[in-house]
Each structure stands twice: as C-alpha cells, then as structure tokens.
Design an enzyme around this catalytic site. Structure first.
Site, PDB file in Angstrom:
ATOM      1  N   TYR A  34      40.139  43.917  54.183  1.00 34.97           N
ATOM      2  CA  TYR A  34      39.358  43.359  53.513  1.00 34.97           C
ATOM      3  C   TYR A  34      38.595  43.192  54.270  1.00 34.97           C
ATOM      4  O   TYR A  34      37.285  43.721  53.846  1.00 34.97           O
ATOM      5  CB  TYR A  34      39.903  42.321  52.706  1.00 34.97           C
ATOM      6  CG  TYR A  34      38.894  41.590  51.325  1.00 34.97           C
ATOM      7  CD1 TYR A  34      38.667  42.015  50.138  1.00 34.97           C
ATOM      8  CD2 TYR A  34      38.609  40.034  51.567  1.00 34.97           C
ATOM      9  CE1 TYR A  34      37.461  41.685  49.003  1.00 34.97           C
ATOM     10  CE2 TYR A  34      37.278  39.941  50.391  1.00 34.97           C
ATOM     11  CZ  TYR A  34      37.479  40.959  49.654  1.00 34.97           C
ATOM     12  OH  TYR A  34      36.629  39.753  48.911  1.00 34.97           O
ATOM     13  N   LYS A  79      34.142  44.552  53.724  1.00 33.75           N
ATOM     14  CA  LYS A  79      32.979  43.897  53.140  1.00 33.75           C
ATOM     15  C   LYS A  79      32.150  44.025  54.493  1.00 33.75           C
ATOM     16  O   LYS A  79      31.053  43.813  54.200  1.00 33.75           O
ATOM     17  CB  LYS A  79      33.691  42.137  53.142  1.00 33.75           C
ATOM     18  CG  LYS A  79      34.593  42.572  51.148  1.00 33.75           C
ATOM     19  CD  LYS A  79      33.491  43.161  50.035  1.00 33.75           C
ATOM     20  CE  LYS A  79      34.094  42.847  49.258  1.00 33.75           C
ATOM     21  NZ  LYS A  79      33.188  43.688  48.215  1.00 33.75           N
TER      22      LYS A  79
HETATM   23  N1  LIG Z   1      36.399  35.621  43.549  1.00 36.61           N
HETATM   24  C1  LIG Z   1      36.168  35.726  44.690  1.00 36.61           C
HETATM   25  O1  LIG Z   1      36.092  34.730  45.301  1.00 36.61           O
HETATM   26  C2  LIG Z   1      34.906  36.575  46.031  1.00 36.61           C
HETATM   27  C3  LIG Z   1      34.129  36.365  47.167  1.00 36.61           C
HETATM   28  C4  LIG Z   1      33.886  37.196  47.380  1.00 36.61           C
HETATM   29  C5  LIG Z   1      33.762  37.879  47.382  1.00 36.61           C
HETATM   30  N2  LIG Z   1      34.874  38.642  46.185  1.00 36.61           N
HETATM   31  C6  LIG Z   1      34.458  39.217  45.401  1.00 36.61           C
HETATM   32  O2  LIG Z   1      33.913  40.206  44.356  1.00 36.61           O
HETATM   33  C7  LIG Z   1      34.456  41.039  43.494  1.00 36.61           C
HETATM   34  C8  LIG Z   1      34.626  41.142  42.734  1.00 36.61           C
HETATM   35  O3  LIG Z   1      35.922  40.327  42.660  1.00 36.61           O
HETATM   36  P1  LIG Z   1      36.813  39.135  41.400  1.00 36.61           P
HETATM   37  O4  LIG Z   1      37.015  38.133  42.513  1.00 36.61           O
HETATM   38  O5  LIG Z   1      35.901  38.824  40.348  1.00 36.61           O
HETATM   39  O6  LIG Z   1      37.676  40.470  41.014  1.00 36.61           O
HETATM   40  P2  LIG Z   1      38.486  40.687  39.612  1.00 36.61           P
HETATM   41  O7  LIG Z   1      40.105  41.367  40.480  1.00 36.61           O
HETATM   42  O8  LIG Z   1      38.471  39.836  38.476  1.00 36.61           O
HETATM   43  O9  LIG Z   1      37.161  41.732  39.166  1.00 36.61           O
HETATM   44  C9  LIG Z   1      37.166  42.941  40.175  1.00 36.61           C
HETATM   45  C10 LIG Z   1      37.516  44.280  39.476  1.00 36.61           C
HETATM   46  O10 LIG Z   1      36.970  45.138  40.020  1.00 36.61           O
HETATM   47  C11 LIG Z   1      38.145  46.375  39.482  1.00 36.61           C
HETATM   48  N3  LIG Z   1      38.399  47.751  40.014  1.00 36.61           N
HETATM   49  C12 LIG Z   1      38.833  47.218  41.057  1.00 36.61           C
HETATM   50  N4  LIG Z   1      39.174  48.968  41.613  1.00 36.61           N
HETATM   51  C13 LIG Z   1      38.144  50.090  40.787  1.00 36.61           C
HETATM   52  C14 LIG Z   1      37.359  50.786  41.140  1.00 36.61           C
HETATM   53  N5  LIG Z   1      38.231  51.458  42.202  1.00 36.61           N
HETATM   54  N6  LIG Z   1      36.601  51.335  40.164  1.00 36.61           N
HETATM   55  C15 LIG Z   1      36.259  50.622  39.083  1.00 36.61           C
HETATM   56  N7  LIG Z   1      36.421  49.520  39.017  1.00 36.61           N
HETATM   57  C16 LIG Z   1      37.331  48.703  40.148  1.00 36.61           C
HETATM   58  C17 LIG Z   1      38.843  45.768  38.629  1.00 36.61           C
HETATM   59  O11 LIG Z   1      39.619  46.409  37.712  1.00 36.61           O
HETATM   60  C18 LIG Z   1      38.337  44.319  38.871  1.00 36.61           C
HETATM   61  O12 LIG Z   1      38.304  44.401  36.702  1.00 36.61           O
HETATM   62  C19 LIG Z   1      34.843  42.395  44.595  1.00 36.61           C
HETATM   63  O13 LIG Z   1      34.268  43.033  44.989  1.00 36.61           O
HETATM   64  C20 LIG Z   1      35.780  41.120  45.470  1.00 36.61           C
HETATM   65  O14 LIG Z   1      35.752  41.516  46.490  1.00 36.61           O
HETATM   66  C21 LIG Z   1      34.736  37.611  45.403  1.00 36.61           C
END
Ligand SMILES: NC(=O)c1ccc[n+]([C@@H]2O[C@H](COP(=O)([O-])OP(=O)(O)OC[C@H]3O[C@@H](n4cnc5c(N)ncnc54)[C@H](O)[C@@H]3O)[C@@H](O)[C@H]2O)c1
Length: 304
Positions: A170, A174
C-alpha cells in the site's frame, strides 16, 4: 449558484467511505456525478452494486448521479467509465481517483498476490482513468482550440509519504500516486488540466482493518453542521475547491487533510551535498566525508 454548477465529475470508489463523502460534496456544489464502485470487499474480493446507494443519496438531496460498477484497474472498464460521463452528462470536467483496497501484513507474511492486487488497484487504477481522461481532454482541446479546464484529484496517504509498518504494498502504491500526480501535472497543465493529490484520514472500512480502529462512519451519517474529525468527508471541501475554477493555478501539489489540519506536503528536496571536484569518489574515504559533511554523525569506526 454552486461553485461547481455545470461541471461533470467522476468519483471512483464512491460507494463507501471517503469517495462517498467527495461525491456528496461535489454534488452539493452543483456537479453531476458518475459514482464508480466495483463493490467488492476491503481486500478487493467480489463485486457488488454499492455505487447505487450513493447515487440514491445524491438524488434524494436533489442532485444528479449515475452508477458505474467497473474495476478502475481494468483499462477497458476505466475507458468505459470516462465514456459514460460524456454519454450521461455531455462532458467531463473532474476526475477524482479514490478507489482503494488494503491487504496489510509484514513483508514476511505478504504474498506476491497481495502485493500485486494492492499495487494494481491503487496505481494502475489511478493511471488508467487518468490516461482515458487525458486523451478525451486532448481531443476536446484540439477540436475547440481552447484550454479544457479539467481537474484530476488523486488520493495519497501518509503511509505512502513517510512509510508504514506492514504496508509494503500500500505505501509504495500511494507514494507512486504522488509521483504520478507530479509527473502528470507537468504533462497536462498546458491544455488547462490541473493534477493534485489529497491525503485524507477517516474512520472507514480501510482503517477498520487496523487494530483498535474506531467504528466505521459513512459520510451521509454525519449531519452537515456537525464536526467529527474521523468523518470520511473531512477532506471533501478541499477536493471540491481543487475541482473548482478558483483553483486553476494549483497543480502538482500533494495536500493532506487530516482532522482539523490541511497540510501542504513538501517531498524530496536536496539536502547536504558533497562535491568530488571531478575526481572519482574513493569508497574507503567516502564514509568519513559522508559522516562529517552529509549525515553529521560520527566517523565510521567509532562506537556509537
Ligand atoms: N481511511 C483513511 O484514513 C485513509 C487514509 C489515507 C488514504 N485513504 C485512501 O482513501 C481512499 C478511500 O478509502 P476509504 O478509506 O474510504 O475506504 P473504503 O473501503 O470505504 O472505500 C474504498 C472504495 O473503493 C472501492 N473499490 C475498491 N477497489 C475498486 C476497484 N478496483 N474499482 C472500483 N472501486 C473499487 C471499494 O468498493 C470501496 O467502496 C483509498 O484510496 C484509501 O487508500 C484512506
């Protein structure tokens, strides 16, 4: 008059979490949205119609949205997603690449499949929509002779910018998205497209996989006038601003929006430098030079 009236946006991975927060925010400001989500598990297994719920919420709030169930890392499917925005709403202005999965584990436990799956969804799943959007915007630019005023907003993470134990898939994915953002910003600015990345933090399914994680929150569960530092939409106003006309001068930036803070990230920069005066470095003397002039530590051979 909304700041995104008349704009058409795609938000990937908008069936849940941060993506849903971004989609609701962009719709609130007047954008019409393609809600993409593959609908699988947090590890990227299976498929589903999770995008439908976000579409319903937007419609119930008076906005316009359509669902797309494609896998963003599938080159053809991401091309169809760009085409769908143009078919459904006549144009494309904003691409928010947010979809993501996690398969954490120390390097001793991580399988090659877990490495490949995470790199594929994040990096290829950002690159492929960018590629199709860029080609579309270049065609519009050629046809009209005018700048297209496009926006790409990618998603990075603190893990990728500073490293994180247990995320050797991951974190590099990123970090690579940060580099992709900077590189694309150089390639696309001439035709009026800005490319930036936002690093969010929220209580979502992804953080829910970590030990002692807070309960998962969905963006529509938090009332608009309520402040919750783990709300998945904490970073969404920043995304909406970056997507707006006001932000046409901001490109190639990596910005974290974490709880109360918005932080401009400063990445690799030249540090202390030594010069060889055009003579080949001598490995047997280099340790001493680096110790005194670069690392400012003790010379080699001395006990720490
Ligand atoms: N939650 C955090 O604290 C955090 C911190 C830094 C970065 N992020 C990033 O934020 C983004 C959203 O993550 P989140 O935390 O909301 O998680 P989440 O699991 O709630 O949302 C991610 C969504 O992406 C969808 N998804 C996964 N693979 C896919 C694909 N191949 N095609 C289309 N859709 C797909 C999933 O079904 C899900 O609904 C991600 O890129 C994650 O790495 C999150």
């Amino acid at each position: 008059m909304g700041m995104l009236d008349g704009k058409v946006a795609i938000v990937t991975g908008a069936g849940h979490g941060i993506g849903r927060g971004h989609a609701l925010e962009l719709a609130k400001h007047g954008a019409k949205i393609v809600i993409n989500d593959l609908g699988g598990s947090v590890k990227g297994e299976g498929v589903g119609r999770d995008a439908d719920l976000t579409v319903e919420i937007i419609k119930a709030r008076g906005g316009e949205a359509v669902a797309n169930y494609g896998d963003v890392s599938d080159y053809e499917a991401s091309g169809q997603m760009i085409a769908q925005a143009i078919d459904a709403f006549g144009r494309l202005d904003i691409l928010v690449n947010n979809a993501g999965i996690v398969r954490d584990g120390s390097i001793f436990n991580m399988t090659p499949e877990d490495f490949d799956a995470v790199i594929k969804v994040h990096l290829r799943g950002t690159w492929a929509p960018c590629k199709h959007a860029a080609v579309h915007w270049r065609n519009v630019n050629k046809e009209t002779g005018e700048k297209v005023n496009g926006r790409i907003i990618n998603t990075v993470s603190g893990a990728g910018l500073t490293g994180n134990f247990g995320q050797t898939n991951y974190a590099p994915a990123k970090a690579a998205i940060a580099s992709l953002t900077q590189t694309l910003s150089l390639e696309l600015y001439k035709m009026g497209v800005t490319v930036n990345a936002v690093g969010p933090a929220a209580a979502t399914r992804i953080t829910g996989t970590m030990p002692n994680a807070p309960a998962v929150i969905e963006a529509d569960e938090v009332p608009e006038d309520e402040w919750n530092r783990m709300d998945p939409s904490v970073s969404s106003p920043l995304v909406a601003w970056l997507a707006s006309d006001e932000a046409d001068h901001v490109t190639g930036q990596i910005i974290r929006a974490v709880a109360e803070n918005i932080i401009l990230m400063k990445g690799w920069a030249d540090g202390p430098t030594i010069n060889n005066n055009s003579k080949r470095w001598d490995a047997t003397k280099l340790g001493q030079q680096l110790a005194t002039d670069v690392f400012f530590t003790r010379a080699p051979g001395l006990r720490y």
